[in-house]
Scaffold this motif. Structure first.
Motif, PDB file in Angstrom:
ATOM      1  N   PHE A  92      -6.895   0.891  -8.939  1.00  0.00           N
ATOM      2  CA  PHE A  92      -6.087   0.563  -7.756  1.00  0.00           C
ATOM      3  C   PHE A  92      -5.582  -0.881  -7.830  1.00  0.00           C
ATOM      4  O   PHE A  92      -4.416  -1.166  -7.559  1.00  0.00           O
ATOM      5  N   ARG A  93      -6.480  -1.801  -8.228  1.00  0.00           N
ATOM      6  CA  ARG A  93      -6.093  -3.217  -8.299  1.00  0.00           C
ATOM      7  C   ARG A  93      -4.980  -3.440  -9.324  1.00  0.00           C
ATOM      8  O   ARG A  93      -4.130  -4.308  -9.159  1.00  0.00           O
ATOM      9  N   GLU A  97      -1.846  -2.291  -7.784  1.00  0.00           N
ATOM     10  CA  GLU A  97      -1.451  -3.236  -6.736  1.00  0.00           C
ATOM     11  C   GLU A  97      -0.713  -4.445  -7.340  1.00  0.00           C
ATOM     12  O   GLU A  97       0.332  -4.876  -6.842  1.00  0.00           O
ATOM     13  N   ARG A 130      -9.453   3.897   4.774  1.00  0.00           N
ATOM     14  CA  ARG A 130      -9.668   2.654   4.034  1.00  0.00           C
ATOM     15  C   ARG A 130     -11.020   2.714   3.334  1.00  0.00           C
ATOM     16  O   ARG A 130     -12.060   2.507   3.956  1.00  0.00           O
ATOM     17  N   PRO A 131     -11.002   2.987   2.020  1.00  0.00           N
ATOM     18  CA  PRO A 131     -12.259   3.216   1.304  1.00  0.00           C
ATOM     19  C   PRO A 131     -13.251   2.058   1.436  1.00  0.00           C
ATOM     20  O   PRO A 131     -14.460   2.279   1.510  1.00  0.00           O
ATOM     21  N   GLY A 142      -1.849  -5.442   0.745  1.00  0.00           N
ATOM     22  CA  GLY A 142      -3.125  -4.792   1.006  1.00  0.00           C
ATOM     23  C   GLY A 142      -4.183  -5.878   1.252  1.00  0.00           C
ATOM     24  O   GLY A 142      -4.021  -7.022   0.796  1.00  0.00           O
ATOM     25  N   GLY A 143      -5.244  -5.506   1.954  1.00  0.00           N
ATOM     26  CA  GLY A 143      -6.267  -6.491   2.304  1.00  0.00           C
ATOM     27  C   GLY A 143      -6.909  -7.176   1.095  1.00  0.00           C
ATOM     28  O   GLY A 143      -7.414  -8.298   1.190  1.00  0.00           O
ATOM     29  N   GLY A 144      -6.863  -6.503  -0.058  1.00  0.00           N
ATOM     30  CA  GLY A 144      -7.545  -7.056  -1.235  1.00  0.00           C
ATOM     31  C   GLY A 144      -6.609  -7.757  -2.208  1.00  0.00           C
ATOM     32  O   GLY A 144      -7.001  -8.077  -3.331  1.00  0.00           O
ATOM     33  N   ILE A 156      -4.266   6.361  -1.153  1.00  0.00           N
ATOM     34  CA  ILE A 156      -5.194   5.312  -1.611  1.00  0.00           C
ATOM     35  C   ILE A 156      -6.648   5.807  -1.729  1.00  0.00           C
ATOM     36  O   ILE A 156      -7.301   5.549  -2.750  1.00  0.00           O
ATOM     37  N   ASP A 184       0.836  -1.212   0.000  1.00  0.00           N
ATOM     38  CA  ASP A 184       0.000   0.000   0.000  1.00  0.00           C
ATOM     39  C   ASP A 184       0.874   1.267   0.000  1.00  0.00           C
ATOM     40  O   ASP A 184       0.625   2.207  -0.765  1.00  0.00           O
ATOM     41  N   PHE A 242      -8.933   5.528  -5.192  1.00  0.00           N
ATOM     42  CA  PHE A 242     -10.283   4.928  -5.272  1.00  0.00           C
ATOM     43  C   PHE A 242     -11.296   5.948  -5.786  1.00  0.00           C
ATOM     44  O   PHE A 242     -12.129   5.642  -6.645  1.00  0.00           O
TER      45      PHE A 242
HETATM   46  O1  LIG Z   1      -9.142  -4.700   1.679  1.00  0.00           O
HETATM   47  C1  LIG Z   1      -8.904  -3.969   0.710  1.00  0.00           C
HETATM   48  O2  LIG Z   1      -9.402  -4.159  -0.417  1.00  0.00           O
HETATM   49  C2  LIG Z   1      -7.970  -2.840   0.881  1.00  0.00           C
HETATM   50  C3  LIG Z   1      -7.124  -2.842   1.958  1.00  0.00           C
HETATM   51  C4  LIG Z   1      -6.080  -1.821   2.146  1.00  0.00           C
HETATM   52  O3  LIG Z   1      -4.912  -2.472   2.594  1.00  0.00           O
HETATM   53  C5  LIG Z   1      -5.772  -1.067   0.868  1.00  0.00           C
HETATM   54  O4  LIG Z   1      -5.064  -1.881  -0.025  1.00  0.00           O
HETATM   55  C6  LIG Z   1      -7.036  -0.588   0.229  1.00  0.00           C
HETATM   56  O5  LIG Z   1      -7.676   0.282   1.114  1.00  0.00           O
HETATM   57  C7  LIG Z   1      -7.957  -1.775  -0.136  1.00  0.00           C
END
Ligand SMILES: O=C(O)C1=C[C@@H](O)[C@@H](O)[C@H](O)C1
Ligand SMILES: Nc1ncnc2c1ncn2[C@@H]1O[C@H](COP(=O)(O)OP(=O)(O)OP(=O)(O)O)[C@@H](O)[C@H]1O
Ligand SMILES: [Mg+2]
Length: 241
Positions: A118-119, A122, A176-177, A137-139, A106, A95, A110
Motif C-alpha cells: 500500500f505504501r 501511495e 481504515r485497517p 492518506g493519514g500515513g 484499501i 486514497d 492491506f
Molecule cells: O493512517 C494511515 O496509515 C492510513 C490512513 C488512510 O487515509 C489510508 O491511507 C489507509 O487506511 C492508511
C-alpha cells in the motif's frame, strides 16, 4: 512567460512591496488581493497594482499546491473537497486515486498485499498528482520521500484533531485497517504520527469542534495571511528555466 520576464516582474513586485511598506498601508491591501485571487472572485476595486499583481500570480503560477495531512478522521478528504469547491480549483484524494488506479479497496490491499505494498502505491500515486488541492492518506508522512516531494511541490497543511474527537468521528468506521485495532494500538499510532505531522507542517489548523466550511475558510485565511511564500524557491525554479 519566459524567465527574464518573470524575474523582472518579481523585481517590480519587490519594489511595490517596499513602497507599500513605506506608506504603511500596503500589507493589508496586498493580503486582500491575494485572498481575492485565491477565491477567484471578480473584484471591482479600481486599482492598477492589484490587476498587475493578479497577472503576476497567475502567470508565475505562484499559488502553491495545498497538501492536507493529518491523522485518520482529521477531515482531510471532507475539508479538501470543500476547499476545492470554494476555491474552484482541481482536487484529488490520494486514497481514492489508489483505489481507482489499482481497482481495489484499501482494506483489501492491506489484507491481500500488506501495508508495504500500500505504501508503495501511495508514493507512486503521490508523484502523479497534478491537482491543486490534495488530500493525502493519514500515513503519507511515514515515508521521507513523500514528505520531501510535498515540501518541494507545495504547502503542507496539517489538520489537527485530538484523539477523543477522532474516536468520535470514526466510531462506526470499518474501512481504515490501521484504525481497526485495540485502543492502545490506536493511541500509540496517534502519538507517533502527531509528532510527524507537526514536524512537517507549514501550517497547522486546529479542527476541534469546527465545521467543515469553517475549517476550509480558516485554511484560506491562514494561507493568505500567515504563510509566507518562499519566493526564493520560485526564483530558483524560474532560473532553472
Ligand atoms: O493512517 C494511515 O496509515 C492510513 C490512513 C488512510 O487515509 C489510508 O491511507 C489507509 O487506511 C492508511
Ligand atoms: N470537522 C469535522 N467535524 C465533524 N465531523 C468531521 C469533521 N471532519 C471530518 N469529519 C467526519 O469524520 C469522518 C472522517 O473524515 P475524513 O474522511 O474527511 O477524514 P480523513 O482525514 O480523510 O481520514 P483518512 O486519513 O482515513 O483518509 C467523516 O465521517 C467526516 O464527515
Ligand atoms: Mg481521507
Amino acid at each position: 512567460m519566459d524567465r527574464n520576464e518573470c524575474l523582472m516582474l518579481d523585481g517590480r513586485l519587490r519594489i511595490i512591496e517596499a513602497f507599500l511598506q513605506i506608506l504603511q498601508w500596503g500589507s493589508m491591501e496586498v493580503h486582500l488581493l491575494i485572498e481575492f485571487y485565491l477565491l477567484k472572485k471578480p473584484f471591482d476595486i479600481n486599482w492598477q497594482i492589484p490587476s498587475f499583481l493578479i497577472n503576476f500570480f497567475k502567470r508565475c503560477e505562484i499559488m502553491d499546491k495545498l497538501f492536507l495531512i493529518g491523522f485518520m478522521g482529521s477531515g482531510k478528504s471532507t475539508v479538501g473537497k470543500k476547499l476545492s469547491l470554494i476555491l474552484n480549483t482541481s482536487y484529488i484524494d490520494t486514497d481514492s486515486l489508489i483505489e481507482e488506479t489499482y481497482q481495489k479497496k484499501i482494506p483489501a490491499i492491506f489484507k491481500e498485499e500488506g501495508e508495504n505494498a500500500f505504501r508503495k502505491y501511495e508514493t507512486d500515486i503521490l508523484h502523479t498528482v497534478t491537482a491543486e488541492i490534495v488530500s493525502t492518506g493519514g500515513g503519507i508522512v511515514e515515508k521521507d520521500e513523500n514528505v520531501k516531494w510535498m515540501q518541494k511541490n507545495g504547502v503542507i497543511i496539517y489538520l489537527q484533531s485530538n484523539f477523543d474527537e477522532i474516536t468520535t468521528r470514526l466510531e462506526k468506521d470499518s474501512f481504515r485497517p490501521l484504525w481497526d485495532k485495540s485502543l492502545a494500538d490506536r493511541r500509540k499510532l496517534y502519538i507517533k504520527r502527531v509528532i510527524m505531522y507537526e514536524q512537517y507542517a507549514d501550517l497547522v489548523i486546529d479542527t476541534t469542534q469546527k465545521d467543515i466550511e469553517a475549517i476550509a475558510h480558516e485554511i484560506i485565511h491562514e494561507y493568505t495571511y500567515n504563510y509566507k511564500p518562499n519566493r526564493e524557491k520560485y526564483r530558483k525554479e524560474i532560473l532553472k528555466g
